[in-house]
Design a protein around this motif. Structure first.
Motif, PDB file in Angstrom:
ATOM      1  N   ASP A 314       0.829  -1.206   0.000  1.00  0.00           N
ATOM      2  CA  ASP A 314       0.000   0.000   0.000  1.00  0.00           C
ATOM      3  C   ASP A 314       0.865   1.259   0.000  1.00  0.00           C
ATOM      4  OD1 ASP A 314      -2.669   1.401   0.447  1.00  0.00           O
ATOM      5  OD2 ASP A 314      -1.569   2.037   2.241  1.00  0.00           O
ATOM      6  N   GLN A 315       1.959   1.254   0.743  1.00  0.00           N
ATOM      7  CA  GLN A 315       2.872   2.398   0.737  1.00  0.00           C
ATOM      8  C   GLN A 315       3.484   2.609  -0.646  1.00  0.00           C
ATOM      9  OE1 GLN A 315       5.204   0.818   4.128  1.00  0.00           O
ATOM     10  NE2 GLN A 315       4.984   2.842   5.057  1.00  0.00           N
ATOM     11  N   ARG A 318       0.717   4.073  -2.966  1.00  0.00           N
ATOM     12  CA  ARG A 318       0.449   5.477  -2.655  1.00  0.00           C
ATOM     13  C   ARG A 318       1.589   6.378  -3.106  1.00  0.00           C
ATOM     14  NH1 ARG A 318       0.306   6.552   2.581  1.00  0.00           N
ATOM     15  NH2 ARG A 318       0.776   4.476   3.422  1.00  0.00           N
ATOM     16  N   SER A 319       2.809   5.892  -3.004  1.00  0.00           N
ATOM     17  CA  SER A 319       3.956   6.672  -3.468  1.00  0.00           C
ATOM     18  C   SER A 319       3.942   6.797  -4.988  1.00  0.00           C
ATOM     19  CB  SER A 319       5.260   6.018  -2.999  1.00  0.00           C
ATOM     20  OG  SER A 319       5.336   5.993  -1.595  1.00  0.00           O
ATOM     21  N   ASN A 321       1.326   6.593  -6.918  1.00  0.00           N
ATOM     22  CA  ASN A 321       0.204   7.475  -7.284  1.00  0.00           C
ATOM     23  C   ASN A 321       0.514   8.942  -7.012  1.00  0.00           C
ATOM     24  OD1 ASN A 321      -1.348   5.287  -8.081  1.00  0.00           O
ATOM     25  ND2 ASN A 321      -2.342   5.056  -6.092  1.00  0.00           N
ATOM     26  N   SER A 322       1.493   9.183  -6.134  1.00  0.00           N
ATOM     27  CA  SER A 322       1.890  10.563  -5.819  1.00  0.00           C
ATOM     28  C   SER A 322       2.992  11.077  -6.731  1.00  0.00           C
ATOM     29  CB  SER A 322       2.351  10.645  -4.358  1.00  0.00           C
ATOM     30  OG  SER A 322       1.306  10.310  -3.475  1.00  0.00           O
ATOM     31  N   PRO A 353       4.725   8.730   0.822  1.00  0.00           N
ATOM     32  CA  PRO A 353       4.960   7.724   1.862  1.00  0.00           C
ATOM     33  C   PRO A 353       6.379   7.160   1.831  1.00  0.00           C
ATOM     34  CG  PRO A 353       2.814   7.382   0.875  1.00  0.00           C
ATOM     35  CD  PRO A 353       3.485   8.455   0.068  1.00  0.00           C
TER      36      PRO A 353
END
Length: 454
Positions: A314-315, A318-319, A321-322, A353
């Motif tokens: 998940d980290q 999210r990274s 996607n950022s 993240p």
């Protein structure tokens, strides 16, 4: 009931019965009684038992290594090295504890004044799963040699290791209740710390766990040593030997499957060599093999649990996607167990993240810096401060950066961060406080008593 699950295949290893409140109370009372005798024993006697523990570790190295690998997935070669290191720390304190705790004479107006170091009593150790033998022995060796007695509350998934460690001290000849392992859930630690028999607490674990233990211990006015998380930055300057830097950085990132507080987490590279470093880093990571941790040809095994693996993934998502670039790995393989492949994220920036959080697994976050000053600022832009490293051919400059500019408890030049019984180990900021190992570690859990004679 507490279960131990093999992370390589998600199969149940063993179920353990949690200790009752009455039995725990009886253990604590017996440990208090044992302390009254143990604190009067000579250093020579304690040292002979600690050396015996070292010999048992070596003689049963393969047995303990297999157990460690079975319970938490550490590659077997690394498990063997961990057992060797445990034997080393036992011998180190057996040979040096008396010297470290000698009275220190201080000249004053009195006829005699000195500082003496006296043991505290029953010390509680709340220990993690990632180095299930080493974390315990680096606590136990100095604590017991100082004349304290130790109570271990280990991570639930390594209960077999916890009980094996108690057996080692028993077989070595330590008196009953000088060291005890106890099987209990984390929810009961707060009440255990509050028990008046417990005099101090050592915790290695997450930041939330550290805050909880520190809060309870503080309310009860008990000494704590905390070694918490880390997001260790490795700064790569433009004059670094890139081949050496890449090999060292990859090795550090993949230690214990990336599940180490002092593993390299953020690679901060000046832009003049950034592209080349990224290319070389990805190429070398591709060569690392993931698989059964019992197979000596594999570099990384599974993560310690499916839950932890999924949190890591998940980290990564999210990274990505950022805005981070996923250059390698970053997927959950179609395999039984808690496996996660070597993964590389490039162009990581603060706010992601991968930069702000601790990535506890084989995921590298590569960060571009404008120059040396920017690289150091990015390295220090973290709530953590456990370890750090800098790579440069100018060792004088590297030493200056390590000494004066990197905000961490342990800093290395052209090497990856590691612990050593001869050197103090610990962090600052949200990586914790206090020190383990060396002379500083053994003096954490003693009464530093002043005596003045007229």
């Amino acid at each position: 009931m507490i279960q131990s699950i093999n992370p390589a295949n998600n199969q149940l290893i063993k179920t353990y019965q949690e200790i009752s409140d009455n039995d725990l109370s009886l253990i604590l009372k017996n440990m208090q009684s044992a302390f009254e005798n143990w604190k009067t024993c000579s250093f020579n006697y304690r040292a002979s038992l600690m050396k015996a523990a070292a010999e048992i570790l070596r003689s049963k190295r393969e047995e303990y290594s297999q157990l460690m690998t079975l319970e938490m997935g550490k590659p077997i070669v690394q498990s063997r090295a961990e057992i060797d290191k445990c034997a080393w720390v036992c011998e180190y304190y057996a040979e040096n504890a008396e010297k470290f705790l000698l009275d220190e004479l201080i000249q004053t107006d009195a006829s005699k004044s000195f500082v003496t170091f006296q043991p505290l009593g029953v010390v509680l150790a709340v220990m993690p799963w990632n180095f299930p033998f080493w974390q315990v022995f680096r606590f136990a060796a100095p604590t017991l040699m100082a004349g304290n007695v130790g109570l271990l509350k280990h991570a639930s998934n390594v209960s077999g290791c916890s009980l094996a460690i108690e057996e080692i001290f028993s077989e070595a000849g330590f008196p009953d209740f000088v060291f005890k392992s106890t099987i209990l859930s984390s929810s009961r630690v707060k009440d255990l710390i509050a028990n008046p028999i417990i005099q101090a607490v050592s915790l290695t674990g997450s930041v939330p766990a550290g805050k909880s233990v520190a809060s309870t211990a503080g309310f009860n006015i008990k000494k704590t040593v905390l070694e918490l998380g880390g997001s260790d930055p490795y700064v790569v300057l433009e004059d670094a030997d890139l081949s050496e830097a890449v090999h060292t950085c990859v090795a550090s990132r993949l230690i214990n499957g990336g599940q180490s507080c002092i593993a390299a987490k953020r690679f901060i590279v000046v832009e003049k060599v950034y592209d080349k470093f990224v290319e070389m880093y990805v190429d070398y990571m591709k060569q690392k093999k993931m698989g059964d941790p019992i197979d000596e040809s594999n570099d990384i095994g599974p993560q310690a649990s499916v839950k932890l693996r999924d949190e890591l993934h998940d980290q990564v998502l999210r990274s990505s996607n950022s805005g981070a670039k996923l250059l390698l790995g970053g997927f959950i393989p179609d395999l039984p167990g808690a496996y996660y492949p070597p993964t590389v994220l490039a162009d990581v920036t603060p706010g992601m993240p991968a930069f702000d959080e601790e990535l506890f697994g084989p995921v590298a976050a590569i960060v571009k810096a404008v120059d040396e000053t920017d690289a150091i600022n990015l390295a220090n832009k973290s709530v953590f401060g456990l370890g750090a490293a800098v790579f440069t051919k100018d060792t004088a400059k590297g030493e200056k950066i390590a000494r004066e500019k990197l905000n961490a408890g342990t800093c290395f030049v052209n090497q990856f961060v590691r612990s050593d019984p001869r050197l103090p180990f610990g962090g600052i900021k949200e990586s914790g406080y206090g020190r383990e190992l060396s002379i500083f570690g053994i003096r954490e859990f003693v009464n530093i008593k002043t005596v003045v004679v007229k």
